[in-house]
Design an enzyme around this catalytic site. Structure first.
Site, PDB file in Angstrom:
ATOM      1  N   TYR A 142       0.858  -1.190   0.000  1.00  0.00           N
ATOM      2  CA  TYR A 142       0.000   0.000   0.000  1.00  0.00           C
ATOM      3  C   TYR A 142       0.888   1.231   0.000  1.00  0.00           C
ATOM      4  O   TYR A 142       1.844   1.318   0.772  1.00  0.00           O
ATOM      5  CB  TYR A 142      -0.880  -0.003   1.250  1.00  0.00           C
ATOM      6  N   ASP A 237       9.253   2.977   0.092  1.00  0.00           N
ATOM      7  CA  ASP A 237       8.171   3.581   0.867  1.00  0.00           C
ATOM      8  C   ASP A 237       8.368   3.156   2.326  1.00  0.00           C
ATOM      9  O   ASP A 237       7.997   2.052   2.720  1.00  0.00           O
ATOM     10  CB  ASP A 237       6.817   3.120   0.323  1.00  0.00           C
ATOM     11  N   LYS A 265       3.764   8.896   9.017  1.00  0.00           N
ATOM     12  CA  LYS A 265       3.477   8.291  10.324  1.00  0.00           C
ATOM     13  C   LYS A 265       4.411   8.819  11.434  1.00  0.00           C
ATOM     14  O   LYS A 265       4.153   9.877  11.969  1.00  0.00           O
ATOM     15  CB  LYS A 265       3.444   6.768  10.189  1.00  0.00           C
TER      16      LYS A 265
END
Ligand SMILES: *Cc1c(COP(=O)(O)O)cnc(C)c1O
Length: 422
Positions: A142, A237, A265
């Protein structure tokens, strides 16, 4: 105060599905979400007054625990000086320098507001630099919800079994190429056919959106080599893994340099921040010093920057090895307790992340992640929540520990797991 159940009814009138991000709704585990009033350390409290030990930690950012004092102090101080200026502020430089210090392949950073923005912008840069349109991503990884990444995109979509999503034009995903995670031969085959049209490989170097899946020996180096051979950029990522798998991310731990890295995050310490960074020759192509446009009204927000600086500086002094050892012991204890009760479990673990898959087969990619028994996981989730433990409401997610979780938290967790009989 209104109960979670009342609030959820109310929320559904004004928010689609009652939530602002789908997995939160707890649909796939067959219950309603808890509305949270506050959180502190390893714990959170629902509006119903239930106290829970948290293993979601806002999906990863709260690695120091909820309400960490130095982060709260930094944010309060920044708010007092003004919430947003829309002009440069000194803390933007400081946070960039902290990131550059921690992640070896990064010479320059552009701040954005979310992980989605970071990956979307990094891909635009890779396309601008190479003059090519195609991108290779892996099934089950994702990279946020921007159009071109919404093909086989892990948890949120896997949970709801939507193949991609309406609203994404075919023309947009036609440039997205897919390969199974950990399958270098498949990547090579794609490059043999399309190599000179591929701008980048984007990968979660440790995958966390199909449950935790580790890179096989040689996989990341293989991607590095293929990118070098064909002149494509390698984008790591590290929105989950940066500052969690090691203070310098997966690339430091495994010794492999990405061309571009996306972050999110943890870098905001709980505030909405993302960033992408990489080698100077690429990053200097970004507007206004270069020709690849990318902008943001609230990017480099002073409150978020202050919280990010406090987070990263604190993390530089933390003992990641100790956290890893404690997390592994917890995960192994939980696995043994479930096996003693007759369940087949496959454990994937690294650093302060693990997933207990309800299957006896190894999980190495999205196909094998689907072997996990979702019905048993749902029952497990509900059992744990009823006993005061907040797990991810999907079997395709990770369990996150933090520096704030105590041995007593782990012992209580083990006791609750022992009493799960299915
Ligand atoms: C969460 C996540 C994103 C998206 O970040 P948002 O802040 O939710 O937009 C991107 N990549 C990975 C690996 C993620 O886990």
């Amino acid at each position: 105060m209104a109960s979670s159940s009342d609030l959820f009814k109310h929320a559904q009138e004004v928010l689609p599905g009652g939530v602002n991000s789908p997995v939160r709704a707890c649909k796939s585990v067959g219950c309603e979400p808890l509305f949270i009033e506050k959180a502190d350390g390893s714990r959170m409290w629902s509006v119903d007054g239930q106290e829970l030990i948290d293993y979601v930690m806002s999906w990863g950012p709260m690695i120091l625990g909820h309400g960490y004092q130095a982060i709260k102090d930094a944010a309060h101080k920044a708010v007092d000086m003004g919430a947003s200026f829309g002009a440069p502020c000194p803390d933007e430089i400081t946070l960039a320098e902290e990131i550059i210090k921690m992640i070896p392949s990064i010479d320059m950073v552009r701040m954005v507001n979310s992980g989605t923005e970071a990956t979307m912008s990094a891909l635009r840069l890779a396309r601008g630099v190479t003059g090519r349109d195609k991108v290779l991503k892996f099934e089950g990884c994702y990279h946020g919800h921007s159009d071109c990444f919404l093909a086989s995109a892990g948890s949120g979509l896997a949970t709801f079994c939507i193949p991609g999503t309406p609203g994404v034009p075919e023309g947009t995903v036609k440039d997205t190429l897919l390969a199974p995670y950990n399958d270098l031969a498949a990547v090579k085959a794609v490059f043999e056919k399309e190599g000179k049209n591929i701008a980048a490989i984007i990968v979660e170097p440790v995958a966390g959106n199909m449950g935790l899946v580790l890179p096989a020996e040689g996989f990341l180096q293989g991607l590095r080599d293929i990118c070098d051979e064909y002149g494509a950029l390698l984008i790591f990522d590290e929105v989950i893994t940066g500052f969690r798998v090691a203070s310098g991310g997966v690339q430091k731990r495994f010794g492999i340099e990405a061309d571009l890295t996306t972050l999110g995050k943890i870098i905001g310490g709980g505030f909405p921040v993302g960033a992408y960074g990489g080698k100077r020759k690429y990053m200097s192509r970004i507007s206004p010093c270069g020709d690849v446009y990318q902008a943001g009204t609230l990017s480099g927000n002073p409150v978020a920057m202050a919280a990010g600086i406090a987070t990263l500086r604190t993390l530089q002094k933390q003992d990641y090895d100790a956290l890893e050892a404690r997390t592994l012991k917890l995960a192994q204890d939980l696995k043994a307790a479930l096996e003693a009760n007759g369940f087949s479990i496959h454990l994937n673990h690294i650093a302060s992340i693990f997933t207990l898959f309800f299957t006896d087969k190894p999980v190495t990619d999205f196909e094998s992640a689907k072997n996990g028994n979702a019905d048993v996981y749902s029952a497990f989730y509900r059992h744990m929540r009823a006993n005061g433990f907040n797990l991810a409401p999907s079997s395709f997610e990770c369990t996150f520990t933090s520096f704030a979780h105590s041995e007593a938290d782990y012992e209580a967790t083990l006791e609750a797991v022992k009493s799960f009989k299915g």
